[in-house]
Design a protein around this motif. Structure first.
Motif, PDB file in Angstrom:
ATOM      1  N   PHE A   1       0.834  -1.206   0.000  1.00  0.00           N
ATOM      2  CA  PHE A   1       0.000   0.000   0.000  1.00  0.00           C
ATOM      3  C   PHE A   1       0.869   1.256   0.000  1.00  0.00           C
ATOM      4  O   PHE A   1       0.655   2.172  -0.799  1.00  0.00           O
ATOM      5  CB  PHE A   1      -0.916  -0.007   1.224  1.00  0.00           C
ATOM      6  CG  PHE A   1      -1.790   1.215   1.341  1.00  0.00           C
ATOM      7  CD1 PHE A   1      -2.946   1.327   0.585  1.00  0.00           C
ATOM      8  CD2 PHE A   1      -1.450   2.254   2.201  1.00  0.00           C
ATOM      9  CE1 PHE A   1      -3.748   2.463   0.678  1.00  0.00           C
ATOM     10  CE2 PHE A   1      -2.234   3.387   2.304  1.00  0.00           C
ATOM     11  CZ  PHE A   1      -3.391   3.490   1.538  1.00  0.00           C
ATOM     12  N   LEU A   2       1.873   1.306   0.886  1.00  0.00           N
ATOM     13  CA  LEU A   2       2.744   2.480   0.977  1.00  0.00           C
ATOM     14  C   LEU A   2       3.607   2.641  -0.269  1.00  0.00           C
ATOM     15  O   LEU A   2       3.826   3.760  -0.746  1.00  0.00           O
ATOM     16  CB  LEU A   2       3.620   2.384   2.226  1.00  0.00           C
ATOM     17  CG  LEU A   2       2.884   2.509   3.568  1.00  0.00           C
ATOM     18  CD1 LEU A   2       3.848   2.265   4.721  1.00  0.00           C
ATOM     19  CD2 LEU A   2       2.220   3.872   3.702  1.00  0.00           C
TER      20      LEU A   2
ATOM     21  N   GLY B   1       4.928   0.250  -6.492  1.00  0.00           N
ATOM     22  CA  GLY B   1       3.953  -0.800  -6.191  1.00  0.00           C
ATOM     23  C   GLY B   1       3.974  -1.896  -7.248  1.00  0.00           C
ATOM     24  O   GLY B   1       3.899  -3.092  -6.926  1.00  0.00           O
ATOM     25  N   THR B   2       4.100  -1.488  -8.502  1.00  0.00           N
ATOM     26  CA  THR B   2       4.161  -2.452  -9.608  1.00  0.00           C
ATOM     27  C   THR B   2       5.418  -3.309  -9.515  1.00  0.00           C
ATOM     28  O   THR B   2       5.378  -4.528  -9.722  1.00  0.00           O
ATOM     29  CB  THR B   2       4.126  -1.715 -10.960  1.00  0.00           C
ATOM     30  OG1 THR B   2       2.982  -0.862 -11.014  1.00  0.00           O
ATOM     31  CG2 THR B   2       4.078  -2.698 -12.113  1.00  0.00           C
ATOM     32  N   ALA B   3       6.554  -2.663  -9.212  1.00  0.00           N
ATOM     33  CA  ALA B   3       7.812  -3.400  -9.088  1.00  0.00           C
ATOM     34  C   ALA B   3       7.754  -4.399  -7.934  1.00  0.00           C
ATOM     35  O   ALA B   3       8.255  -5.525  -8.051  1.00  0.00           O
ATOM     36  CB  ALA B   3       8.970  -2.426  -8.874  1.00  0.00           C
TER      37      ALA B   3
ATOM     38  N   ALA C   1      -1.447  -2.550  -3.472  1.00  0.00           N
ATOM     39  CA  ALA C   1      -0.640  -1.655  -4.310  1.00  0.00           C
ATOM     40  C   ALA C   1      -1.540  -0.724  -5.120  1.00  0.00           C
ATOM     41  O   ALA C   1      -1.276   0.484  -5.224  1.00  0.00           O
ATOM     42  CB  ALA C   1       0.262  -2.463  -5.231  1.00  0.00           C
ATOM     43  N   LEU C   2      -2.628  -1.270  -5.661  1.00  0.00           N
ATOM     44  CA  LEU C   2      -3.568  -0.467  -6.447  1.00  0.00           C
ATOM     45  C   LEU C   2      -4.297   0.543  -5.569  1.00  0.00           C
ATOM     46  O   LEU C   2      -4.466   1.710  -5.954  1.00  0.00           O
ATOM     47  CB  LEU C   2      -4.572  -1.388  -7.149  1.00  0.00           C
ATOM     48  CG  LEU C   2      -5.583  -0.713  -8.082  1.00  0.00           C
ATOM     49  CD1 LEU C   2      -4.864   0.080  -9.167  1.00  0.00           C
ATOM     50  CD2 LEU C   2      -6.502  -1.754  -8.714  1.00  0.00           C
ATOM     51  N   LEU C   3      -4.701   0.125  -4.376  1.00  0.00           N
ATOM     52  CA  LEU C   3      -5.356   1.046  -3.444  1.00  0.00           C
ATOM     53  C   LEU C   3      -4.420   2.182  -3.047  1.00  0.00           C
ATOM     54  O   LEU C   3      -4.854   3.331  -2.885  1.00  0.00           O
ATOM     55  CB  LEU C   3      -5.828   0.289  -2.183  1.00  0.00           C
ATOM     56  CG  LEU C   3      -7.041  -0.625  -2.346  1.00  0.00           C
ATOM     57  CD1 LEU C   3      -7.302  -1.398  -1.059  1.00  0.00           C
ATOM     58  CD2 LEU C   3      -8.274   0.190  -2.736  1.00  0.00           C
ATOM     59  N   GLY C   4      -3.138   1.851  -2.891  1.00  0.00           N
ATOM     60  CA  GLY C   4      -2.163   2.887  -2.579  1.00  0.00           C
ATOM     61  C   GLY C   4      -2.074   3.934  -3.676  1.00  0.00           C
ATOM     62  O   GLY C   4      -2.060   5.138  -3.401  1.00  0.00           O
ATOM     63  N   MET C   5      -2.037   3.484  -4.922  1.00  0.00           N
ATOM     64  CA  MET C   5      -1.985   4.420  -6.050  1.00  0.00           C
ATOM     65  C   MET C   5      -3.234   5.292  -6.094  1.00  0.00           C
ATOM     66  O   MET C   5      -3.148   6.508  -6.298  1.00  0.00           O
ATOM     67  CB  MET C   5      -1.853   3.647  -7.370  1.00  0.00           C
ATOM     68  CG  MET C   5      -0.555   2.882  -7.535  1.00  0.00           C
ATOM     69  SD  MET C   5      -0.553   1.937  -9.083  1.00  0.00           S
ATOM     70  CE  MET C   5       0.712   0.727  -8.749  1.00  0.00           C
ATOM     71  N   LEU C   6      -4.392   4.680  -5.892  1.00  0.00           N
ATOM     72  CA  LEU C   6      -5.652   5.424  -5.935  1.00  0.00           C
ATOM     73  C   LEU C   6      -5.751   6.419  -4.785  1.00  0.00           C
ATOM     74  O   LEU C   6      -6.241   7.541  -4.958  1.00  0.00           O
ATOM     75  CB  LEU C   6      -6.834   4.445  -5.895  1.00  0.00           C
ATOM     76  CG  LEU C   6      -7.026   3.565  -7.134  1.00  0.00           C
ATOM     77  CD1 LEU C   6      -8.084   2.505  -6.888  1.00  0.00           C
ATOM     78  CD2 LEU C   6      -7.399   4.421  -8.342  1.00  0.00           C
ATOM     79  N   SER C   7      -5.286   6.020  -3.601  1.00  0.00           N
ATOM     80  CA  SER C   7      -5.372   6.909  -2.435  1.00  0.00           C
ATOM     81  C   SER C   7      -4.476   8.137  -2.576  1.00  0.00           C
ATOM     82  O   SER C   7      -4.719   9.172  -1.970  1.00  0.00           O
ATOM     83  CB  SER C   7      -4.992   6.145  -1.162  1.00  0.00           C
ATOM     84  OG  SER C   7      -3.606   5.824  -1.147  1.00  0.00           O
TER      85      SER C   7
ATOM     86  N   TYR D   1      -4.186   3.229 -13.485  1.00  0.00           N
ATOM     87  CA  TYR D   1      -4.602   2.397 -14.626  1.00  0.00           C
ATOM     88  C   TYR D   1      -3.429   1.607 -15.177  1.00  0.00           C
ATOM     89  O   TYR D   1      -3.514   0.388 -15.377  1.00  0.00           O
ATOM     90  CB  TYR D   1      -5.221   3.253 -15.724  1.00  0.00           C
ATOM     91  CG  TYR D   1      -5.238   2.546 -17.062  1.00  0.00           C
ATOM     92  CD1 TYR D   1      -6.149   1.519 -17.331  1.00  0.00           C
ATOM     93  CD2 TYR D   1      -4.299   2.859 -18.059  1.00  0.00           C
ATOM     94  CE1 TYR D   1      -6.132   0.838 -18.532  1.00  0.00           C
ATOM     95  CE2 TYR D   1      -4.281   2.195 -19.262  1.00  0.00           C
ATOM     96  CZ  TYR D   1      -5.198   1.181 -19.496  1.00  0.00           C
ATOM     97  OH  TYR D   1      -5.172   0.506 -20.687  1.00  0.00           O
ATOM     98  N   THR D   2      -2.334   2.307 -15.446  1.00  0.00           N
ATOM     99  CA  THR D   2      -1.174   1.625 -16.028  1.00  0.00           C
ATOM    100  C   THR D   2      -0.589   0.605 -15.050  1.00  0.00           C
ATOM    101  O   THR D   2      -0.160  -0.472 -15.453  1.00  0.00           O
ATOM    102  CB  THR D   2      -0.083   2.638 -16.428  1.00  0.00           C
ATOM    103  OG1 THR D   2       0.249   3.462 -15.299  1.00  0.00           O
ATOM    104  CG2 THR D   2      -0.541   3.521 -17.572  1.00  0.00           C
TER     105      THR D   2
END
Length: 204
Positions: free
Chosen positions: A4-5, A19-21, A40-46, A54-55
């Motif tokens: 998340f972080l 997050g992707t890595a 990881a996705l929630l972290g990006m959105l937050s 998206y990417t």
């Protein structure tokens, strides 16, 4: 929590490759990939990722699909994983660029994103291997310790804009992490960790 972080962490005007890595490095381990993907996705959105979310989601999904035939392989080398991750990130970025019109700025940004993921795989893979081997005897090398320091700094940078009584949380926790490293692993690792954490936190 780490996923998340790391998903929240960004640099160079909002690029979010970490997050992707981290998700890519869970491939070939017993770490729960679904939870890593979600957090990881929630972290990006937050962090207001938008296009980056998206990417990142598309790249992680593509990595998950690629992982299916790779499960038959006993162990994939970190070099191959880094190359696969580079391609998995570049493809959705190029799709977005083609839809928006090819601009040099967007192309360079996509290359920086992909190269960042490629580079971070080499760092994060040491940490995910360490997490995966916690139940067995695993000797922590100096390189592993520096990798832990780097991933800790990047995770701390995901705490940006979070303040307690006017004090930035990432600065306080950064000092605590450096003190722990110095106490546990000695002055040399503590100094290296301090330099790495200070640099990453200051530019993120």
């Amino acid at each position: 929590a780490a996923a998340f972080l790391l998903g929240r962490a960004s640099f160079a005007g909002g690029i979010m490759p970490f997050g992707t890595a981290f998700y890519a490095c869970t491939l070939g381990t017993h770490i729960n990939k679904a939870l890593t993907y979600i957090f990881a996705l929630l972290g990006m959105l937050s962090a207001g990722g938008g296009e980056q979310a998206y990417t990142g989601a598309a790249a992680m999904l593509l990595l998950g699909v690629i992982n299916i035939p790779l499960k038959r392989v006993e162990r994939i080398s970190v070099y191959k994983l880094a190359l696969i991750s580079f391609a998995a990130v570049l493809i959705p970025n190029l799709i977005i660029i083609s839809l928006q019109g090819f601009l040099m700025y967007d192309l360079l940004k996509s290359l920086i994103y992909s190269i960042s993921v490629f580079a971070m795989v080499f760092v994060f893979k040491r940490v995910t291997n360490l997490i995966d081997g916690l139940k067995s005897k695993y000797e922590i090398s100096s390189e592993d310790r520096v990798s832990i320091a780097i991933i800790s700094a990047l995770a701390l940078s995901g705490l940006a804009d979070i303040t307690i009584l006017g004090i930035e949380a990432k600065n306080v926790i950064s000092v605590l992490v450096i003190l722990v490293f110095s106490h546990k692993y000695g002055a040399a690792i503590g100094s290296a960790s301090g330099a790495v954490i200070g640099l990453i936190v200051s530019i993120s």
